[in-house]
Design an enzyme around this catalytic site. Structure first.
Site, PDB file in Angstrom:
ATOM      1  N   GLU A  47      36.430  35.377  36.959  1.00 32.53           N
ATOM      2  CA  GLU A  47      35.064  35.375  36.425  1.00 32.53           C
ATOM      3  C   GLU A  47      35.092  35.986  35.027  1.00 32.53           C
ATOM      4  O   GLU A  47      35.905  36.900  34.762  1.00 32.53           O
ATOM      5  CB  GLU A  47      34.172  36.222  37.334  1.00 32.53           C
ATOM      6  N   ASN A 110      26.094  32.968  34.037  1.00 30.08           N
ATOM      7  CA  ASN A 110      27.458  33.369  34.388  1.00 30.08           C
ATOM      8  C   ASN A 110      28.073  32.131  35.039  1.00 30.08           C
ATOM      9  O   ASN A 110      27.659  31.759  36.145  1.00 30.08           O
ATOM     10  CB  ASN A 110      27.422  34.564  35.361  1.00 30.08           C
ATOM     11  N   LYS A 127      26.390  30.953  38.438  1.00 28.30           N
ATOM     12  CA  LYS A 127      26.305  31.978  39.475  1.00 28.30           C
ATOM     13  C   LYS A 127      24.871  32.171  39.975  1.00 28.30           C
ATOM     14  O   LYS A 127      23.946  32.370  39.187  1.00 28.30           O
ATOM     15  CB  LYS A 127      26.833  33.303  38.926  1.00 28.30           C
ATOM     16  N   GLU A 146      23.870  42.397  35.383  1.00 24.15           N
ATOM     17  CA  GLU A 146      23.925  40.929  35.377  1.00 24.15           C
ATOM     18  C   GLU A 146      22.543  40.332  35.484  1.00 24.15           C
ATOM     19  O   GLU A 146      22.272  39.299  34.867  1.00 24.15           O
ATOM     20  CB  GLU A 146      24.813  40.425  36.522  1.00 24.15           C
ATOM     21  N   CYS A 172      32.228  35.523  42.134  1.00 29.14           N
ATOM     22  CA  CYS A 172      32.139  36.935  42.456  1.00 29.14           C
ATOM     23  C   CYS A 172      31.187  37.296  43.594  1.00 29.14           C
ATOM     24  O   CYS A 172      31.488  37.049  44.748  1.00 29.14           O
ATOM     25  CB  CYS A 172      31.820  37.724  41.196  1.00 29.14           C
ATOM     26  N   ASN A 197      34.982  39.969  39.158  1.00 19.71           N
ATOM     27  CA  ASN A 197      35.161  41.235  38.445  1.00 19.71           C
ATOM     28  C   ASN A 197      34.463  42.269  39.335  1.00 19.71           C
ATOM     29  O   ASN A 197      33.235  42.407  39.257  1.00 19.71           O
ATOM     30  CB  ASN A 197      34.449  41.237  37.090  1.00 19.71           C
TER      31      ASN A 197
HETATM   32  N1  ING Z   1      30.665  42.226  40.976  1.00 14.64           N
HETATM   33  C1  ING Z   1      30.583  42.847  42.230  1.00 14.64           C
HETATM   34  C2  ING Z   1      30.890  41.957  43.422  1.00 14.64           C
HETATM   35  O1  ING Z   1      30.043  41.403  44.089  1.00 14.64           O
HETATM   36  C3  ING Z   1      29.521  44.538  43.604  1.00 14.64           C
HETATM   37  C4  ING Z   1      29.318  43.618  42.431  1.00 14.64           C
HETATM   38  C5  ING Z   1      30.542  45.464  43.582  1.00 14.64           C
HETATM   39  C6  ING Z   1      28.750  44.409  44.714  1.00 14.64           C
HETATM   40  C7  ING Z   1      30.749  46.312  44.677  1.00 14.64           C
HETATM   41  C8  ING Z   1      28.934  45.239  45.816  1.00 14.64           C
HETATM   42  C9  ING Z   1      29.928  46.195  45.804  1.00 14.64           C
HETATM   43  O2  ING Z   1      32.074  41.879  43.713  1.00 14.64           O
HETATM   44  C10 ING Z   1      30.165  41.038  40.540  1.00 14.64           C
HETATM   45  N2  ING Z   1      30.445  40.712  39.246  1.00 14.64           N
HETATM   46  O3  ING Z   1      29.462  40.300  41.227  1.00 14.64           O
END
Ligand code: ING
Length: 312
Positions: A47, A110, A127, A146, A172, A197
């Site tokens: 991503e 995204n 996304k 985001e 993601c 990411n």
């Molecule tokens: N990043 C994360 C993901 O869904 C996140 C956001 C991180 C959600 C940790 C929950 C816990 O992997 C992106 N860019 O969506």
């Protein structure tokens, strides 16, 4: 005749804020050449593979924000990547921040694209599940903005006939939602490509949630693969990026739910696997035969209740 796609998952290490697009494209081309040398038909990048994960910062200047986006794809900096793919005869999935002109207005998404061996864009996804917040959370050194910088994707979850099979994409946070896989599963998807990411937890989480991040990462992709009889290729931007730790463990996951290849580092690392696109057939014809076993008339009731108060 078996339909084998040799897939390369090209995990990337951190991309620094100051790193140029050109320098990042050099890294992508190096990984693409490595994948070609390994005989890959297709290489999957993460991503937002062209820049650092900029939604971790509050960016208030619109011009500065737009500098993180691609106005055209391929553009001046990314044309080299398309040319190399065409020259080598290898396709790719690329995640990036898309600045689109639609309906006489500018939109920010995204985005990921699927590019075939002739360098043609054969699929695009934007996304849908945008995590985090619109406004920064006070006191947190790392934000997740985001929702502030991207619009919700408006292309749904399409699947495409490519590489001898039916290929879908997501990005993601989409991978954490079962609907993502099922909408493509209902279209007969045989391989889902996704980049991520993922910080080691979001700030403010209790420690144990952070510690479970790698487990949750594989849990959702393995269940999505098994429950929809599809391959899932999940590729990280990993490592310590601008002060924040991001998980790696990019993986190639079979329709059985088994991880058949996984990255071991937090840097630019390629893993490959010969994916038999017919490997999901057994599951699709037996335990996950949707026509024989699903009862959509009952689900409607569940869907109607979703979000409502639980029954008294
Ligand atoms: N990043 C994360 C993901 O869904 C996140 C956001 C991180 C959600 C940790 C929950 C816990 O992997 C992106 N860019 O969506």
């Amino acid at each position: 005749m078996t339909r084998i796609v040799r897939v390369g998952a090209a995990q990337m290490g951190p991309i620094a804020r100051k790193e140029s697009r050109s320098g990042v494209v050099d890294r992508l081309i190096a990984l693409m050449r490595q994948a070609h040398s390994a005989g890959c038909d297709l290489v999957v990048f993460p991503e937002l593979a062209l820049t650092t994960f900029f939604p971790r910062w509050l960016i208030e200047d619109p011009g500065e924000l737009d500098d993180w986006f691609e106005r055209e794809m391929p553009g001046p900096e990314t044309k080299r990547l398309f040319d190399e793919g065409r020259h080598l005869g290898i396709g790719f999935y690329l995640g990036y921040a898309e600045l689109a002109r639609e309906r006489e207005a500018t939109h920010h998404y995204n985005t990921s694209i699927l590019v075939d061996k002739a360098g043609r864009i054969v699929g695009k996804y934007r996304k849908v599940h945008l995590p985090g917040t619109v406004d920064p959370l006070s006191g947190d050194p790392g934000q997740h903005l985001e929702k502030r910088y991207f619009e919700v994707g408006n292309l749904g979850f399409p699947v495409y006939r490519a590489f001898g099979g039916i290929i879908g994409m997501c990005i993601c946070n989409d991978r954490r939602w079962p609907e993502t896989y099922r909408v493509m599963g209902l279209q007969g998807v045989e391989m889902i490509l996704l980049g991520y990411n993922s910080p080691v937890g979001l700030d403010g989480d209790p420690f144990e949630v952070n510690a479970l991040e790698p487990f949750h990462n594989h849990l959702v992709m393995q269940s999505g693969a098994y429950q929809n009889a599809t391959w899932v290729v999940g590729v990280a931007k990993a490592g310590h990026e601008e002060g924040f730790d991001m998980i790696g463990q990019s993986a190639i996951i079979a329709p059985s739910g088994e991880i058949v290849a996984m990255c071991r580092t937090l840097t630019d690392e390629l893993i490959t696997h010969d994916c038999d696109l017919d490997a999901g057939r057994y599951y699709r014809n037996t335990i996950f035969n949707f026509a024989a076993h699903r009862r959509t008339e009952h689900y409607r009731l569940i869907v109607e209740r979703t979000g409502a108060e639980p029954p008294s």
